[in-house]
Scaffold this active site. Structure first.
Site, PDB file in Angstrom:
ATOM      1  N   HIS A   1     -17.791  -6.210   5.669  1.00 19.55           N
ATOM      2  CA  HIS A   1     -17.918  -4.987   4.863  1.00 19.55           C
ATOM      3  C   HIS A   1     -19.355  -4.733   4.403  1.00 19.55           C
ATOM      4  O   HIS A   1     -19.630  -3.676   3.846  1.00 19.55           O
ATOM      5  CB  HIS A   1     -17.012  -5.047   3.619  1.00 19.55           C
ATOM      6  CG  HIS A   1     -15.559  -4.906   3.945  1.00 19.55           C
ATOM      7  ND1 HIS A   1     -14.568  -4.986   2.999  1.00 19.55           N
ATOM      8  CD2 HIS A   1     -14.935  -4.678   5.132  1.00 19.55           C
ATOM      9  CE1 HIS A   1     -13.391  -4.822   3.577  1.00 19.55           C
ATOM     10  NE2 HIS A   1     -13.584  -4.640   4.868  1.00 19.55           N
TER      11      HIS A   1
ATOM     12  N   GLU B   1      -5.876   6.833  -0.221  1.00 18.07           N
ATOM     13  CA  GLU B   1      -6.290   6.194   1.028  1.00 18.07           C
ATOM     14  C   GLU B   1      -5.269   6.357   2.159  1.00 18.07           C
ATOM     15  O   GLU B   1      -5.644   6.592   3.299  1.00 18.07           O
ATOM     16  CB  GLU B   1      -6.548   4.693   0.794  1.00 18.07           C
ATOM     17  CG  GLU B   1      -6.909   3.994   2.097  1.00 18.07           C
ATOM     18  CD  GLU B   1      -7.637   2.687   1.926  1.00 18.07           C
ATOM     19  OE1 GLU B   1      -7.481   2.047   0.870  1.00 18.07           O
ATOM     20  OE2 GLU B   1      -8.356   2.302   2.855  1.00 18.07           O
TER      21      GLU B   1
ATOM     22  N   ASP C   1      -6.662   4.282  -4.720  1.00 14.92           N
ATOM     23  CA  ASP C   1      -6.559   3.261  -3.679  1.00 14.92           C
ATOM     24  C   ASP C   1      -5.365   2.406  -4.068  1.00 14.92           C
ATOM     25  O   ASP C   1      -5.419   1.664  -5.053  1.00 14.92           O
ATOM     26  CB  ASP C   1      -7.839   2.414  -3.599  1.00 14.92           C
ATOM     27  CG  ASP C   1      -7.846   1.573  -2.323  1.00 14.92           C
ATOM     28  OD1 ASP C   1      -6.760   1.367  -1.751  1.00 14.92           O
ATOM     29  OD2 ASP C   1      -8.931   1.133  -1.905  1.00 14.92           O
TER      30      ASP C   1
ATOM     31  N   LYS D   1     -14.463  -6.707  -8.853  1.00 12.26           N
ATOM     32  CA  LYS D   1     -15.879  -7.024  -9.124  1.00 12.26           C
ATOM     33  C   LYS D   1     -16.400  -6.174 -10.286  1.00 12.26           C
ATOM     34  O   LYS D   1     -17.131  -6.662 -11.147  1.00 12.26           O
ATOM     35  CB  LYS D   1     -16.733  -6.747  -7.871  1.00 12.26           C
ATOM     36  CG  LYS D   1     -16.438  -7.689  -6.711  1.00 12.26           C
ATOM     37  CD  LYS D   1     -17.438  -7.532  -5.573  1.00 12.26           C
ATOM     38  CE  LYS D   1     -17.166  -6.414  -4.616  1.00 12.26           C
ATOM     39  NZ  LYS D   1     -15.884  -6.467  -3.886  1.00 12.26           N
TER      40      LYS D   1
ATOM     41  N   ARG E   1     -23.859  -3.701  -2.742  1.00 10.78           N
ATOM     42  CA  ARG E   1     -23.060  -3.370  -1.558  1.00 10.78           C
ATOM     43  C   ARG E   1     -23.934  -2.614  -0.580  1.00 10.78           C
ATOM     44  O   ARG E   1     -24.218  -1.432  -0.776  1.00 10.78           O
ATOM     45  CB  ARG E   1     -21.871  -2.518  -2.009  1.00 10.78           C
ATOM     46  CG  ARG E   1     -20.870  -2.206  -0.927  1.00 10.78           C
ATOM     47  CD  ARG E   1     -19.695  -1.433  -1.516  1.00 10.78           C
ATOM     48  NE  ARG E   1     -18.612  -1.317  -0.591  1.00 10.78           N
ATOM     49  CZ  ARG E   1     -17.652  -2.211  -0.439  1.00 10.78           C
ATOM     50  NH1 ARG E   1     -17.618  -3.290  -1.185  1.00 10.78           N
ATOM     51  NH2 ARG E   1     -16.714  -2.032   0.449  1.00 10.78           N
TER      52      ARG E   1
ATOM     53  N   ASP F   1      -6.552  -1.857  -3.263  1.00 12.58           N
ATOM     54  CA  ASP F   1      -7.958  -2.029  -2.909  1.00 12.58           C
ATOM     55  C   ASP F   1      -8.174  -3.529  -2.743  1.00 12.58           C
ATOM     56  O   ASP F   1      -7.847  -4.303  -3.648  1.00 12.58           O
ATOM     57  CB  ASP F   1      -8.833  -1.462  -4.036  1.00 12.58           C
ATOM     58  CG  ASP F   1     -10.321  -1.587  -3.737  1.00 12.58           C
ATOM     59  OD1 ASP F   1     -10.687  -1.672  -2.555  1.00 12.58           O
ATOM     60  OD2 ASP F   1     -11.108  -1.604  -4.699  1.00 12.58           O
TER      61      ASP F   1
ATOM     62  N   THR G   1      -7.083  -5.156   0.408  1.00 12.45           N
ATOM     63  CA  THR G   1      -5.847  -5.570   1.103  1.00 12.45           C
ATOM     64  C   THR G   1      -5.940  -7.015   1.619  1.00 12.45           C
ATOM     65  O   THR G   1      -4.975  -7.771   1.542  1.00 12.45           O
ATOM     66  CB  THR G   1      -5.568  -4.597   2.274  1.00 12.45           C
ATOM     67  OG1 THR G   1      -5.518  -3.283   1.727  1.00 12.45           O
ATOM     68  CG2 THR G   1      -4.266  -4.908   2.969  1.00 12.45           C
TER      69      THR G   1
ATOM     70  N   ASP H   1       0.843  -1.200   0.000  1.00 12.98           N
ATOM     71  CA  ASP H   1       0.000   0.000   0.000  1.00 12.98           C
ATOM     72  C   ASP H   1       0.883   1.257   0.000  1.00 12.98           C
ATOM     73  O   ASP H   1       0.666   2.178  -0.785  1.00 12.98           O
ATOM     74  CB  ASP H   1      -0.891   0.065   1.258  1.00 12.98           C
ATOM     75  CG  ASP H   1      -1.947  -1.028   1.318  1.00 12.98           C
ATOM     76  OD1 ASP H   1      -3.131  -0.711   1.243  1.00 12.98           O
ATOM     77  OD2 ASP H   1      -1.567  -2.204   1.448  1.00 12.98           O
TER      78      ASP H   1
ATOM     79  N   ASP I   1     -12.641   3.917  -3.487  1.00 10.83           N
ATOM     80  CA  ASP I   1     -13.172   2.545  -3.542  1.00 10.83           C
ATOM     81  C   ASP I   1     -14.218   2.371  -4.635  1.00 10.83           C
ATOM     82  O   ASP I   1     -14.694   1.251  -4.858  1.00 10.83           O
ATOM     83  CB  ASP I   1     -13.815   2.163  -2.204  1.00 10.83           C
ATOM     84  CG  ASP I   1     -12.780   1.755  -1.170  1.00 10.83           C
ATOM     85  OD1 ASP I   1     -11.741   1.202  -1.562  1.00 10.83           O
ATOM     86  OD2 ASP I   1     -13.023   1.998   0.022  1.00 10.83           O
TER      87      ASP I   1
HETATM   88  P1  AMP Z   1     -14.489  -5.022  -0.757  1.00  9.31           P
HETATM   89  O1  AMP Z   1     -13.339  -5.922  -1.015  1.00  9.31           O
HETATM   90  O2  AMP Z   1     -15.422  -4.866  -1.899  1.00  9.31           O
HETATM   91  O3  AMP Z   1     -15.183  -5.305   0.530  1.00  9.31           O
HETATM   92  O4  AMP Z   1     -13.897  -3.547  -0.633  1.00  9.31           O
HETATM   93  C1  AMP Z   1     -12.740  -3.286   0.070  1.00  9.31           C
HETATM   94  C2  AMP Z   1     -12.890  -1.887   0.626  1.00  9.31           C
HETATM   95  O5  AMP Z   1     -13.900  -1.855   1.609  1.00  9.31           O
HETATM   96  C3  AMP Z   1     -11.662  -1.407   1.346  1.00  9.31           C
HETATM   97  O6  AMP Z   1     -10.801  -0.715   0.481  1.00  9.31           O
HETATM   98  C4  AMP Z   1     -12.188  -0.476   2.400  1.00  9.31           C
HETATM   99  O7  AMP Z   1     -11.999   0.876   2.063  1.00  9.31           O
HETATM  100  C5  AMP Z   1     -13.668  -0.737   2.417  1.00  9.31           C
HETATM  101  N1  AMP Z   1     -14.152  -0.976   3.776  1.00  9.31           N
HETATM  102  C6  AMP Z   1     -13.442  -1.083   4.913  1.00  9.31           C
HETATM  103  N2  AMP Z   1     -14.256  -1.246   5.967  1.00  9.31           N
HETATM  104  C7  AMP Z   1     -15.507  -1.232   5.500  1.00  9.31           C
HETATM  105  C8  AMP Z   1     -16.795  -1.336   6.097  1.00  9.31           C
HETATM  106  N3  AMP Z   1     -16.943  -1.507   7.411  1.00  9.31           N
HETATM  107  N4  AMP Z   1     -17.869  -1.278   5.296  1.00  9.31           N
HETATM  108  C9  AMP Z   1     -17.715  -1.136   3.976  1.00  9.31           C
HETATM  109  N5  AMP Z   1     -16.528  -1.035   3.341  1.00  9.31           N
HETATM  110  C10 AMP Z   1     -15.426  -1.074   4.101  1.00  9.31           C
HETATM  111 MG    MG Z   2     -10.093   0.077  -0.929  1.00 12.83          MG
END
Ligand code: AMP
Ligand code: MG
Length: 327
Positions: free
Chosen positions: A214, A71, A124, A241, A255, A127, A129, A48, A268
């Site tokens: 998430h 980020e 990001d 995705k 989402r 993205d 991680t 990162d 994001d």
């Molecule tokens: P995904 O892999 O689609 O879940 O997206 C990853 C991104 O979700 C990361 O880069 C974060 O910025 C974001 N993220 C972190 N915590 C949360 C949360 N509590 N709710 C939604 N997104 C989050």
């Molecule tokens: Mg991200």
């Protein structure tokens, strides 16, 4: 592809995303799980920091007046406890940017604290991680925003391979009104992307975050049940995705925020959104409202995200409405 009036911006961004995605891949190969750190409870890696330093450095050289909204920041890296991590970041960057010593790395990372303006970039660096660490999908996401409208989006996707081509990772990119394309991380040929033609919600191939924390899983499951989707969703990290929807290999992404007060960060969503739209798809929030990228570092005026092949969009929005009004 023909980037029209954004030729210079697109050219610089394409070169930097290729370099950055290759760097992230190489850091994983060399450091693997040991790249993971926890700063303020959120996972972050040597990759990162190294990717953000590299992209910030290259963009500053090419477009010194453009702010970068990214980020990470270097606050923790500046602390004595982070000395060996900072050295790992400098070492990772050495093959591609030997001019970046520790101080310049810290300054480059902190360029990401820029404030959104009439013309800025959002990044990001890694993205997804958790996917990066786990061996699943992750992307380097970069977008260029002018007067609140995304004009260019690029996703460097080291683990998104196209076996019909060379098996290397992908770069997926789009320029407003110029279409969405895929090219190999190792090649130069651009293949146009087109969303699927699926019009039946029950046949939809649905994507959601791999990390269940998430999203609001209960709401997600209710929406999918109302749509009578037959196949279980595919779990995938990051804006990979969006790349998969743009390529017509999935039809719908939902989402729902896990906590009501959670607001999406622009890095994001920005690159993935324009890529889906330019491939013929649609992206809105859960109420069907456009994502508003003029609201600062977060999507303060939106709640959640729906990205689709456009044909399934109205059905998805009304399923969300049904679930939220019948609580
Ligand atoms: P995904 O892999 O689609 O879940 O997206 C990853 C991104 O979700 C990361 O880069 C974060 O910025 C974001 N993220 C972190 N915590 C949360 C949360 N509590 N709710 C939604 N997104 C989050
Ligand atoms: Mg991200």
């Amino acid at each position: 592809m023909n980037p029209g009036s954004w030729r210079r911006e697109f050219g610089v961004a394409l070169d930097v995303i290729r370099e950055a995605a290759t760097l992230a891949r190489d850091v994983h190969q060399q450091i693997g799980d040991r790249a993971l750190l926890k700063v303020d409870q959120s996972p972050v890696t040597v990759a990162d920091f190294a990717v953000q330093a590299l992209v910030a450095h290259r963009l500053r050289q090419a477009f010194p007046a453009d702010p970068l909204v990214a980020e990470e920041d270097a606050a923790w890296l500046r602390s004595p406890a982070a000395r060996s991590t900072l050295q790992s970041v400098v070492d990772a960057l050495h093959p591609v940017a030997p001019d970046l010593d520790a101080n310049r790395v810290l300054d480059a990372i902190d360029r990401g604290r820029g404030v959104p303006s009439d013309r800025f970039w959002t990044l990001d660096p890694v993205d997804g991680t958790q996917g990066f660490i786990r061996g699943n999908q992750y992307v380097v996401a970069l977008a260029f925003i002018v007067c609140g409208r995304i004009e260019i989006g690029l996703l460097g996707c080291p683990r998104l391979t196209d076996d019909r081509q060379d098996g290397a990772g992908s770069i997926v990119c789009a320029v407003r009104t110029r279409g969405a394309f895929r090219t190999s991380l190792a090649g130069r040929e651009f293949v146009p992307l087109r969303v699927s033609s699926c019009r039946e919600p029950r046949k939809a191939r649905v994507l959601r975050s791999f990390q269940s924390e998430h999203i609001d899983l209960r709401t997600f499951n209710e929406i999918v049940a109302i749509l009578k989707v037959e196949t279980p969703p595919t779990l995938m990290d990051s804006q990979a995705k969006h790349a998969v929807i743009a390529a017509g290999q999935a039809d719908l992404l939902i989402r729902c925020p896990a906590e009501r007060e959670f607001q999406e960060r622009i890095w994001d969503q920005a690159a993935g959104s324009i890529i889906v739209e330019e491939a013929g798809g649609r992206v809105t929030d859960l109420r069907g409202m456009p994502l508003d990228f003029a609201a600062g570092r977060i999507l303060a005026r939106n709640e959640g995200v729906i990205a689709s092949n456009s044909h399934l969009h109205a059905a998805a929005v009304s399923a969300v409405q049904h679930v939220t009004t019948h609580r």
